[in-house]
Write a protein that holds these residues in place. Sequence first.
Motif, PDB file in Angstrom:
ATOM      1  N   SER A 209       0.833  -1.212   0.000  1.00 14.19           N
ATOM      2  CA  SER A 209       0.000   0.000   0.000  1.00 14.19           C
ATOM      3  C   SER A 209       0.862   1.254   0.000  1.00 14.19           C
ATOM      4  N   ALA A 210       2.018   1.214   0.660  1.00 15.92           N
ATOM      5  CA  ALA A 210       2.916   2.366   0.642  1.00 15.92           C
ATOM      6  C   ALA A 210       3.497   2.591  -0.744  1.00 15.92           C
ATOM      7  N   VAL A 211       3.766   1.519  -1.459  1.00 10.48           N
ATOM      8  CA  VAL A 211       4.307   1.642  -2.807  1.00 10.48           C
ATOM      9  C   VAL A 211       3.242   2.161  -3.767  1.00 10.48           C
ATOM     10  N   LEU A 212       2.026   1.665  -3.640  1.00  7.93           N
ATOM     11  CA  LEU A 212       0.969   2.053  -4.568  1.00  7.93           C
ATOM     12  C   LEU A 212       0.353   3.411  -4.252  1.00  7.93           C
ATOM     13  N   HIS A 213       0.473   3.854  -3.021  1.00  6.42           N
ATOM     14  CA  HIS A 213      -0.138   5.123  -2.618  1.00  6.42           C
ATOM     15  C   HIS A 213       0.611   6.291  -3.245  1.00  6.42           C
ATOM     16  N   ARG A 214      -0.107   7.130  -3.951  1.00  2.38           N
ATOM     17  CA  ARG A 214       0.507   8.315  -4.544  1.00  2.38           C
ATOM     18  C   ARG A 214       0.465   9.429  -3.516  1.00  2.38           C
ATOM     19  N   ARG A 215       1.612   9.860  -3.152  1.00  4.52           N
ATOM     20  CA  ARG A 215       1.708  10.872  -2.115  1.00  4.52           C
ATOM     21  C   ARG A 215       1.397  12.258  -2.667  1.00  4.52           C
ATOM     22  N   ARG A 216       0.815  13.070  -1.804  1.00  2.50           N
ATOM     23  CA  ARG A 216       0.538  14.456  -2.170  1.00  2.50           C
ATOM     24  C   ARG A 216       1.826  15.252  -2.099  1.00  2.50           C
ATOM     25  N   LEU A 217       1.888  16.241  -2.927  1.00  2.88           N
ATOM     26  CA  LEU A 217       3.054  17.102  -2.977  1.00  2.88           C
ATOM     27  C   LEU A 217       2.941  18.138  -1.868  1.00  2.88           C
ATOM     28  N   ALA A 218       3.925  18.196  -0.985  1.00  2.00           N
ATOM     29  CA  ALA A 218       3.881  19.108   0.160  1.00  2.00           C
ATOM     30  C   ALA A 218       4.198  20.545  -0.245  1.00  2.00           C
ATOM     31  N   GLU A 219       5.125  20.713  -1.182  1.00  2.00           N
ATOM     32  CA  GLU A 219       5.501  22.059  -1.590  1.00  2.00           C
ATOM     33  C   GLU A 219       5.997  22.055  -3.023  1.00  2.00           C
ATOM     34  N   VAL A 220       5.878  23.221  -3.659  1.00  3.16           N
ATOM     35  CA  VAL A 220       6.301  23.405  -5.042  1.00  3.16           C
ATOM     36  C   VAL A 220       7.394  24.471  -5.042  1.00  3.16           C
ATOM     37  N   VAL A 221       8.476  24.195  -5.750  1.00  7.74           N
ATOM     38  CA  VAL A 221       9.567  25.162  -5.858  1.00  7.74           C
ATOM     39  C   VAL A 221       9.198  26.181  -6.936  1.00  7.74           C
ATOM     40  N   VAL A 222       9.211  27.460  -6.545  1.00  6.36           N
ATOM     41  CA  VAL A 222       8.892  28.554  -7.464  1.00  6.36           C
ATOM     42  C   VAL A 222      10.198  29.239  -7.851  1.00  6.36           C
ATOM     43  N   ASP A 223      10.425  29.351  -9.158  1.00 11.34           N
ATOM     44  CA  ASP A 223      11.631  30.019  -9.648  1.00 11.34           C
ATOM     45  C   ASP A 223      11.398  31.523  -9.603  1.00 11.34           C
ATOM     46  N   THR A 224      12.145  32.234  -8.778  1.00 13.34           N
ATOM     47  CA  THR A 224      11.973  33.689  -8.636  1.00 13.34           C
ATOM     48  C   THR A 224      12.942  34.470  -9.517  1.00 13.34           C
ATOM     49  N   SER A 225      13.690  33.783 -10.357  1.00 11.76           N
ATOM     50  CA  SER A 225      14.631  34.375 -11.312  1.00 11.76           C
ATOM     51  C   SER A 225      15.796  35.106 -10.651  1.00 11.76           C
ATOM     52  N   ASP A 226      15.957  34.980  -9.360  1.00  8.08           N
ATOM     53  CA  ASP A 226      17.099  35.606  -8.692  1.00  8.08           C
ATOM     54  C   ASP A 226      18.065  34.562  -8.147  1.00  8.08           C
ATOM     55  N   GLY A 227      17.802  33.303  -8.460  1.00  5.96           N
ATOM     56  CA  GLY A 227      18.678  32.233  -8.018  1.00  5.96           C
ATOM     57  C   GLY A 227      18.317  31.662  -6.662  1.00  5.96           C
ATOM     58  N   ALA A 228      17.522  32.367  -5.885  1.00  8.42           N
ATOM     59  CA  ALA A 228      17.178  31.900  -4.536  1.00  8.42           C
ATOM     60  C   ALA A 228      15.994  30.940  -4.576  1.00  8.42           C
ATOM     61  N   GLY A 229      14.942  31.287  -5.268  1.00  8.55           N
ATOM     62  CA  GLY A 229      13.748  30.465  -5.319  1.00  8.55           C
ATOM     63  C   GLY A 229      12.863  30.666  -4.103  1.00  8.55           C
ATOM     64  N   ALA A 230      11.684  30.109  -4.167  1.00  9.78           N
ATOM     65  CA  ALA A 230      10.723  30.187  -3.064  1.00  9.78           C
ATOM     66  C   ALA A 230       9.943  28.883  -3.027  1.00  9.78           C
ATOM     67  N   LEU A 231       9.313  28.635  -1.904  1.00 10.68           N
ATOM     68  CA  LEU A 231       8.501  27.435  -1.757  1.00 10.68           C
ATOM     69  C   LEU A 231       7.034  27.829  -1.628  1.00 10.68           C
ATOM     70  N   LEU A 232       6.197  27.154  -2.383  1.00 10.03           N
ATOM     71  CA  LEU A 232       4.749  27.358  -2.340  1.00 10.03           C
ATOM     72  C   LEU A 232       4.139  26.083  -1.787  1.00 10.03           C
ATOM     73  N   ARG A 233       3.285  26.223  -0.802  1.00 12.23           N
ATOM     74  CA  ARG A 233       2.645  25.046  -0.212  1.00 12.23           C
ATOM     75  C   ARG A 233       1.779  24.343  -1.246  1.00 12.23           C
ATOM     76  N   GLY A 234       1.951  23.026  -1.345  1.00 12.10           N
ATOM     77  CA  GLY A 234       1.182  22.237  -2.301  1.00 12.10           C
ATOM     78  C   GLY A 234      -0.318  22.304  -2.075  1.00 12.10           C
ATOM     79  N   PRO A 235      -0.792  22.151  -0.818  1.00 14.26           N
ATOM     80  CA  PRO A 235      -2.238  22.241  -0.585  1.00 14.26           C
ATOM     81  C   PRO A 235      -2.829  23.606  -0.959  1.00 14.26           C
ATOM     82  N   ALA A 236      -2.029  24.681  -0.836  1.00 13.76           N
ATOM     83  CA  ALA A 236      -2.530  26.003  -1.226  1.00 13.76           C
ATOM     84  C   ALA A 236      -2.759  26.052  -2.731  1.00 13.76           C
ATOM     85  N   LEU A 237      -1.809  25.540  -3.488  1.00 14.41           N
ATOM     86  CA  LEU A 237      -1.967  25.513  -4.940  1.00 14.41           C
ATOM     87  C   LEU A 237      -3.095  24.581  -5.353  1.00 14.41           C
ATOM     88  N   GLU A 238      -3.242  23.466  -4.650  1.00 21.04           N
ATOM     89  CA  GLU A 238      -4.362  22.554  -4.923  1.00 21.04           C
ATOM     90  C   GLU A 238      -5.701  23.251  -4.696  1.00 21.04           C
TER      91      GLU A 238
END
Length: 192
Positions: free
Chosen positions: A81-110
């Motif tokens: 069940s652990a292998v077959l279970h598709r996990r939700r994405l906790a965060e998305v990496v946002v490219d801010t074009s300055d090399g640092a980047g930012a993190l966006l919460r996955g549930p917020a985007l969902e």
Amino acid sequence: MPGTVNRVLLAVVGLVLLAVGGAVLAVGLGAPPPSWWLHDGPHDALLGVAERTRWRGEAWWWPTVIAVLAVLVLLALWWLSAVLHRRRLAEVVVDTSDGAGALLRGPALEGVLSGEASRLDGVAQAHVRLTGRSEAPEARARLLLEPHAEPVAVLDDLSARALAHARDSAALRALPAEVRLTAARHKSERVS
């Protein structure tokens, strides 16, 4: 990393089972047993009379064997069940074009994707889930369509509006989506 460990463990377990199963099959078909084999040939029983009756008089033996086997089966089912279970994405990496980047919460985007998809014409209800890697997320959407909705138009609107907005706002190169459409069912009413 857990995916790699899981694949390595599956490969090792698979190779061991393949080797033992192949050896049992080969010896059973009359091939000479390998040097590490426990028994002499195809007519030798896996458990001899002495091995089978050794613990027969002990009251703890069979409950222990059954309990150990039950635990092994439960662990195997948990692993499957652990292998077959598709996990939700906790965060998305946002490219801010300055090399640092930012993190966006996955549930917020969902939530934003679900809300925008549910406001599309012909959609009664929408549920979106993000999977994949944080650098390359994938969307899985389930849309409940109203009776008058045209599936092609709904998919075009979803691609052009909700998915495009999410892709642009998170500065993603691509946001592949798997969409499942379901038609709303209404109970028939008697008209008199």
